[in-house]
Motif scaffolding. Structure first.
Motif, PDB file in Angstrom:
ATOM      1  N   LYS A 148       0.830  -1.209   0.000  1.00 58.36           N
ATOM      2  CA  LYS A 148       0.000   0.000   0.000  1.00 58.36           C
ATOM      3  C   LYS A 148       0.864   1.258   0.000  1.00 58.36           C
ATOM      4  O   LYS A 148       2.015   1.244   0.421  1.00 58.36           O
ATOM      5  CB  LYS A 148      -0.939   0.003   1.203  1.00 58.36           C
ATOM      6  CG  LYS A 148      -1.903  -1.182   1.225  1.00 58.36           C
ATOM      7  CD  LYS A 148      -2.729  -1.270  -0.029  1.00 58.36           C
ATOM      8  CE  LYS A 148      -4.043  -0.597   0.155  1.00 58.36           C
ATOM      9  NZ  LYS A 148      -4.945  -0.733  -0.967  1.00 58.36           N
ATOM     10  N   GLU A 149       0.272   2.364  -0.452  1.00 59.00           N
ATOM     11  CA  GLU A 149       0.979   3.631  -0.589  1.00 59.00           C
ATOM     12  C   GLU A 149       1.468   4.211   0.732  1.00 59.00           C
ATOM     13  O   GLU A 149       2.363   5.058   0.733  1.00 59.00           O
ATOM     14  CB  GLU A 149       0.092   4.657  -1.297  1.00 59.00           C
ATOM     15  CG  GLU A 149      -0.148   4.329  -2.747  1.00 59.00           C
ATOM     16  CD  GLU A 149      -1.079   5.310  -3.423  1.00 59.00           C
ATOM     17  OE1 GLU A 149      -1.414   6.353  -2.809  1.00 59.00           O
ATOM     18  OE2 GLU A 149      -1.472   5.034  -4.556  1.00 59.00           O
ATOM     19  N   ASP A 150       0.906   3.767   1.863  1.00 61.62           N
ATOM     20  CA  ASP A 150       1.379   4.284   3.155  1.00 61.62           C
ATOM     21  C   ASP A 150       2.773   3.761   3.488  1.00 61.62           C
ATOM     22  O   ASP A 150       3.355   4.133   4.493  1.00 61.62           O
ATOM     23  CB  ASP A 150       0.396   3.959   4.273  1.00 61.62           C
ATOM     24  CG  ASP A 150       0.258   2.471   4.567  1.00 61.62           C
ATOM     25  OD1 ASP A 150       1.003   1.650   3.990  1.00 61.62           O
ATOM     26  OD2 ASP A 150      -0.607   2.124   5.386  1.00 61.62           O
ATOM     27  N   THR A 151       3.326   2.909   2.624  1.00 62.13           N
ATOM     28  CA  THR A 151       4.658   2.295   2.712  1.00 62.13           C
ATOM     29  C   THR A 151       4.846   1.408   3.937  1.00 62.13           C
ATOM     30  O   THR A 151       5.960   1.050   4.288  1.00 62.13           O
ATOM     31  CB  THR A 151       5.810   3.342   2.660  1.00 62.13           C
ATOM     32  OG1 THR A 151       5.799   4.123   3.837  1.00 62.13           O
ATOM     33  CG2 THR A 151       5.705   4.209   1.422  1.00 62.13           C
ATOM     34  N   GLU A 152       3.735   1.004   4.557  1.00 64.13           N
ATOM     35  CA  GLU A 152       3.816   0.082   5.688  1.00 64.13           C
ATOM     36  C   GLU A 152       2.873  -1.104   5.543  1.00 64.13           C
ATOM     37  O   GLU A 152       3.237  -2.234   5.845  1.00 64.13           O
ATOM     38  CB  GLU A 152       3.501   0.818   6.992  1.00 64.13           C
ATOM     39  CG  GLU A 152       3.666  -0.070   8.214  1.00 64.13           C
ATOM     40  CD  GLU A 152       3.419   0.679   9.504  1.00 64.13           C
ATOM     41  OE1 GLU A 152       2.524   0.246  10.264  1.00 64.13           O
ATOM     42  OE2 GLU A 152       4.121   1.672   9.760  1.00 64.13           O
ATOM     43  N   THR A 153       1.688  -0.866   5.054  1.00 62.03           N
ATOM     44  CA  THR A 153       0.650  -1.889   4.987  1.00 62.03           C
ATOM     45  C   THR A 153       0.839  -2.809   3.784  1.00 62.03           C
ATOM     46  O   THR A 153       1.240  -2.372   2.708  1.00 62.03           O
ATOM     47  CB  THR A 153      -0.742  -1.221   4.899  1.00 62.03           C
ATOM     48  OG1 THR A 153      -0.867  -0.283   5.972  1.00 62.03           O
ATOM     49  CG2 THR A 153      -1.850  -2.238   4.999  1.00 62.03           C
ATOM     50  N   ASN A 200       2.215  -1.653  -7.570  1.00 59.63           N
ATOM     51  CA  ASN A 200       2.336  -1.998  -6.150  1.00 59.63           C
ATOM     52  C   ASN A 200       2.133  -3.490  -5.883  1.00 59.63           C
ATOM     53  O   ASN A 200       2.278  -3.941  -4.760  1.00 59.63           O
ATOM     54  CB  ASN A 200       1.421  -1.141  -5.280  1.00 59.63           C
ATOM     55  CG  ASN A 200      -0.035  -1.250  -5.647  1.00 59.63           C
ATOM     56  OD1 ASN A 200      -0.388  -1.768  -6.688  1.00 59.63           O
ATOM     57  ND2 ASN A 200      -0.878  -0.738  -4.779  1.00 59.63           N
ATOM     58  N   TYR A 217       7.961   0.619  -3.145  1.00 52.79           N
ATOM     59  CA  TYR A 217       8.287   1.757  -2.275  1.00 52.79           C
ATOM     60  C   TYR A 217       9.644   1.556  -1.588  1.00 52.79           C
ATOM     61  O   TYR A 217       9.984   2.265  -0.651  1.00 52.79           O
ATOM     62  CB  TYR A 217       7.181   1.966  -1.243  1.00 52.79           C
ATOM     63  CG  TYR A 217       5.832   2.129  -1.903  1.00 52.79           C
ATOM     64  CD1 TYR A 217       5.525   3.272  -2.645  1.00 52.79           C
ATOM     65  CD2 TYR A 217       4.873   1.125  -1.826  1.00 52.79           C
ATOM     66  CE1 TYR A 217       4.300   3.407  -3.272  1.00 52.79           C
ATOM     67  CE2 TYR A 217       3.644   1.259  -2.448  1.00 52.79           C
ATOM     68  CZ  TYR A 217       3.369   2.395  -3.170  1.00 52.79           C
ATOM     69  OH  TYR A 217       2.148   2.521  -3.803  1.00 52.79           O
ATOM     70  N   ASN A 253      10.620  -0.781   0.386  1.00 52.04           N
ATOM     71  CA  ASN A 253      10.543  -1.387   1.709  1.00 52.04           C
ATOM     72  C   ASN A 253      10.422  -2.896   1.552  1.00 52.04           C
ATOM     73  O   ASN A 253       9.877  -3.384   0.572  1.00 52.04           O
ATOM     74  CB  ASN A 253       9.339  -0.851   2.484  1.00 52.04           C
ATOM     75  CG  ASN A 253       9.525   0.593   2.895  1.00 52.04           C
ATOM     76  OD1 ASN A 253      10.641   1.074   3.008  1.00 52.04           O
ATOM     77  ND2 ASN A 253       8.435   1.295   3.105  1.00 52.04           N
ATOM     78  N   GLN A 275       5.475  -3.772   5.371  1.00 49.37           N
ATOM     79  CA  GLN A 275       6.611  -3.285   4.609  1.00 49.37           C
ATOM     80  C   GLN A 275       7.467  -2.514   5.608  1.00 49.37           C
ATOM     81  O   GLN A 275       6.941  -1.732   6.391  1.00 49.37           O
ATOM     82  CB  GLN A 275       6.197  -2.280   3.548  1.00 49.37           C
ATOM     83  CG  GLN A 275       5.249  -2.716   2.504  1.00 49.37           C
ATOM     84  CD  GLN A 275       4.927  -1.519   1.622  1.00 49.37           C
ATOM     85  OE1 GLN A 275       5.761  -1.026   0.886  1.00 49.37           O
ATOM     86  NE2 GLN A 275       3.696  -1.045   1.704  1.00 49.37           N
ATOM     87  N   SER A 276       8.762  -2.728   5.589  1.00 49.60           N
ATOM     88  CA  SER A 276       9.624  -1.954   6.479  1.00 49.60           C
ATOM     89  C   SER A 276      10.988  -1.752   5.841  1.00 49.60           C
ATOM     90  O   SER A 276      11.366  -2.461   4.912  1.00 49.60           O
ATOM     91  CB  SER A 276       9.779  -2.641   7.840  1.00 49.60           C
ATOM     92  OG  SER A 276      10.574  -3.797   7.724  1.00 49.60           O
TER      93      SER A 276
END
Length: 133
Positions: free
Chosen positions: A23-28, A40, A61, A63, A84-85
């Motif tokens: 996801k665009e929030d770069t975490e989900t 994505n 992204y 991550n 994602q990290s």
């Protein structure tokens, strides 16, 4: 693993026909039915040095697909979050062991859990019970 030896970008589709999506929030990390057309849903494959059976997957992204130790839902022990990290060091939480069974593929964490696709919230977790991606 031979399956990823020459792969640079992959798309992972679950047994439910949905794609693993960053996801665009770069975490989900979730699932999406229309992942075949979006960037994505593309994951860059990195082979882990000194291992012939371990990979890392990097989202668009930049991550990494990460097996966290956080419960997906509070007070429920079934299923840990997959995120994602971008950690400071590349540790084992970013490493996945592909296991091919016929035409199916399972991704296993360093501690023996498997990547799981769920119907609930189009969620993705890791747990001791495998489901095919």
């Amino acid at each position: 693993m031979d399956l990823f030896l020459y792969a640079h970008l992959v798309k992972l589709r679950s047994h439910r026909g949905k794609y693993l999506v960053a996801k665009e929030d770069t975490e989900t990390v979730t699932q999406d039915q229309n992942g075949s057309s979006g960037r994505n849903a593309q994951w860059t494959v990195e082979l882990v040095p000194d291992s012939d059976s371990t990979i890392r997957l990097k989202s668009c992204y930049n991550n990494y697909l990460t097996a966290s130790g956080q419960p997906f839902l509070p007070l429920i022990r079934n299923g840990l979050k997959v995120l994602q990290s971008l950690p400071q060091s590349l540790d084992s939480s970013l490493e996945w062991h592909p296991i091919k069974e016929g035409t199916k593929l399972k991704l296993k964490t360093h501690n023996g859990n498997f990547l799981r696709a769920h119907r609930v919230f189009n969620s993705v977790t890791h747990d001791s019970t495998p489901l095919e991606m």
